[in-house]
Design an enzyme around this catalytic site. Structure first.
Site, mmCIF file in Angstrom:
data_model
loop_
_atom_site.group_PDB
_atom_site.id
_atom_site.type_symbol
_atom_site.label_atom_id
_atom_site.label_comp_id
_atom_site.label_asym_id
_atom_site.label_seq_id
_atom_site.Cartn_x
_atom_site.Cartn_y
_atom_site.Cartn_z
ATOM 1 N N ASP A 1 0.874 -1.191 0.000
ATOM 2 C CA ASP A 1 0.000 0.000 0.000
ATOM 3 C C ASP A 1 0.907 1.236 0.000
ATOM 4 O OD1 ASP A 1 -3.092 0.812 1.519
ATOM 5 O OD2 ASP A 1 -1.528 2.277 1.120
ATOM 6 N N ASP B 1 -3.725 2.422 -5.200
ATOM 7 C CA ASP B 1 -2.487 2.389 -4.404
ATOM 8 C C ASP B 1 -2.310 1.097 -3.602
ATOM 9 O OD1 ASP B 1 -4.225 2.776 -2.235
ATOM 10 O OD2 ASP B 1 -2.727 3.987 -1.181
ATOM 11 N N GLU B 2 -2.956 0.014 -4.057
ATOM 12 C CA GLU B 2 -2.861 -1.252 -3.320
ATOM 13 C C GLU B 2 -2.748 -2.438 -4.253
ATOM 14 O OE1 GLU B 2 -6.217 -1.895 -0.669
ATOM 15 O OE2 GLU B 2 -5.916 0.150 0.066
HETATM 16 N N1 DCP Z 1 -8.600 8.853 -1.412
HETATM 17 C C1 DCP Z 1 -9.589 9.781 -1.734
HETATM 18 N N2 DCP Z 1 -10.639 10.003 -0.866
HETATM 19 C C2 DCP Z 1 -10.702 9.334 0.327
HETATM 20 C C3 DCP Z 1 -9.716 8.386 0.652
HETATM 21 C C4 DCP Z 1 -8.667 8.164 -0.246
HETATM 22 O O1 DCP Z 1 -9.531 10.394 -2.809
HETATM 23 N N3 DCP Z 1 -11.723 9.584 1.153
HETATM 24 C C5 DCP Z 1 -7.477 8.657 -2.360
HETATM 25 C C6 DCP Z 1 -6.301 9.506 -1.948
HETATM 26 C C7 DCP Z 1 -5.297 8.555 -1.360
HETATM 27 C C8 DCP Z 1 -5.614 7.258 -2.103
HETATM 28 O O2 DCP Z 1 -7.017 7.307 -2.379
HETATM 29 O O3 DCP Z 1 -3.970 9.008 -1.530
HETATM 30 C C9 DCP Z 1 -5.276 6.020 -1.302
HETATM 31 O O4 DCP Z 1 -6.057 5.945 -0.133
HETATM 32 P P1 DCP Z 1 -5.514 5.379 1.242
HETATM 33 O O5 DCP Z 1 -6.675 5.102 2.092
HETATM 34 O O6 DCP Z 1 -4.553 4.276 1.004
HETATM 35 O O7 DCP Z 1 -4.789 6.635 1.903
HETATM 36 P P2 DCP Z 1 -3.389 7.272 1.660
HETATM 37 O O8 DCP Z 1 -2.559 6.516 0.683
HETATM 38 O O9 DCP Z 1 -3.597 8.706 1.312
HETATM 39 O O10 DCP Z 1 -2.731 7.235 3.096
HETATM 40 P P3 DCP Z 1 -2.082 6.012 3.899
HETATM 41 O O11 DCP Z 1 -0.646 6.395 4.107
HETATM 42 O O12 DCP Z 1 -2.818 5.994 5.195
HETATM 43 O O13 DCP Z 1 -2.259 4.779 3.102
HETATM 44 CA CA CA Z 2 -2.166 4.288 0.871
HETATM 45 CA CA CA Z 3 -4.929 2.175 0.205
#
Ligand code: DCP
Ligand code: CA
Ligand code: CA
Length: 351
Positions: free
Chosen positions: A9, A108-109
């Protein structure tokens, strides 16, 4: 036989890409915003870096609230979805070099199954570290990684490893790990279900084994009960299921950062050969992707009828020349991406 599954991730993904492209903002809270357009500040936070999270700005938060917290100290940027998709594709291509069994679960996964290529669990953990390092070295993106005997526990570990970590639990440790694992940490157990299970006396995943089956099925339904029971019992083995791949990309690192097409073209050719080897048919879309010396990504595309390998090289060289003419920077890595692939007909199709 246990599976060896690696879950990856990307950390604060959209905001991390923005940081890499503009390192000056790295010391500040960074907020990636989806503007709805109704008023100047209506919209929501897509994601934020860890500094922004520290001051309370998180995914999904309404923008006016985020701006109130972050005014004067945070950087607010509009979401650039196509750009993040390009970076995601590039990273997924790096990961897919390690196994054909890859499930891209979101932008991202990804899960990969390395059971067949690793001689033991230790080998799987080493492979995971190698992938993590390679992603960082080639793109600058930091990721969190979980390695275990099934998809669910690999994801649990990946979540625990955030940010920028790697965690593993192998066949010899899994029983002990499950005993201490709170049910709320299991993927698919959200706040509501977690609370209901807690109310029914289920705090740890292993509590499911001895709980009253009918009572639990009443609360969460049969499918979820079976899922949790299998995890608790260490018999969960849902396979990594590759989604139909829409495009095939291959990238090559150049011996030096350069704009000299004579140096670059042989690498374009190698990338084409390798991409065509993987692709199940001929593409109708071909992109040339250049990763520049500052690690930003540029691409130019061509669309036409089924493109064979010889024409691909000609087209790719044309696209490369366009990039060289339109941009002053040196190129660090070069790649091609084949899209809109029509499958080759096999004899099977005729019977
Ligand atoms: N995303 C979005 N709206 C949300 C949640 C996520 O547009 N409510 C998008 C932005 C993030 C991506 O999806 O960058 C991936 O979501 P993740 O939940 O994996 O969160 P992040 O990668 O941002 O943070 P983490 O470091 O906790 O994985
Ligand atoms: Ca992420
Ligand atoms: Ca994710």
């Amino acid at each position: 036989m246990p599976q060896f599954i690696i879950f990856i991730d990307f950390d604060y993904f959209f905001a991390q890409v923005e940081e890499i492209l503009n390192p000056e903002i790295r010391e500040k809270p960074v907020v990636v915003c989806v503007y709805s357009g109704r008023t100047e500040t209506s919209g929501a936070v897509a994601t934020s870096n860890y500094l922004a999270r520290k001051i309370g700005i998180k995914s999904g938060m309404p923008l006016p609230q985020a701006m109130k917290i972050g005014k004067d100290r945070a950087v607010f940027l509009p979401i650039r979805k196509d750009l993040y998709k390009e970076w995601s594709d590039h990273i997924m291509d790096i990961i897919s070099e390690y196994s054909d069994k890859i499930e891209i679960a979101s932008i991202d996964e990804a899960y990969i199954d390395v059971t067949d290529s690793c001689k033991d669990f230790n080998d799987a953990v080493n492979t995971a570290q190698k992938i993590k390092d390679e992603i960082y070295n080639k793109t600058g993106v930091r990721v969190s990684v979980g390695v275990s005997v099934n998809k669910a526990i690999a994801k649990v570990l990946g979540d625990m490893a955030k940010p920028n970590g790697i965690k593993s639990v192998g066949p010899s440790e899994i029983q002990d790990f499950l005993k201490g694992l709170e049910i709320s940490k299991i993927p698919g157990v959200g706040k509501v279900i977690g609370q209901r299970l807690n109310d029914a006396g289920i705090k740890y995943i292993t509590d499911v084994i001895n709980a009253d089956r009918d009572q639990l099925i009443n609360i969460i339904g049969t499918a979820k009960y079976n899922y949790l029971y299998d995890i608790a019992n260490n018999t969960y083995n849902k396979p990594v299921t590759p989604r139909e791949k829409k495009n095939f990309g291959r990238y090559m690192t150049l011996p030096e950062n350069t704009r000299d097409v004579n140096i670059i073209i042989p690498y374009v050719k190698k990338a084409i050969d390798s991409a065509y080897e993987k692709a199940p048919g001929l593409p109708s879309e071909l992109s040339l992707v250049a990763i520049m010396e500052d690690i930003s990504i540029l691409s130019r595309s061509y669309t036409g009828a089924r493109i064979d390998k010889n024409r691909a090289l000609e087209i790719a060289i044309g696209l490369l020349n366009r990039i060289i003419n339109e941009d002053q920077r040196n190129i660090r890595r070069v790649g091609v991406r084949l899209g809109k692939i029509t499958k080759n007909e096999t004899l099977d199709d005729f019977f």
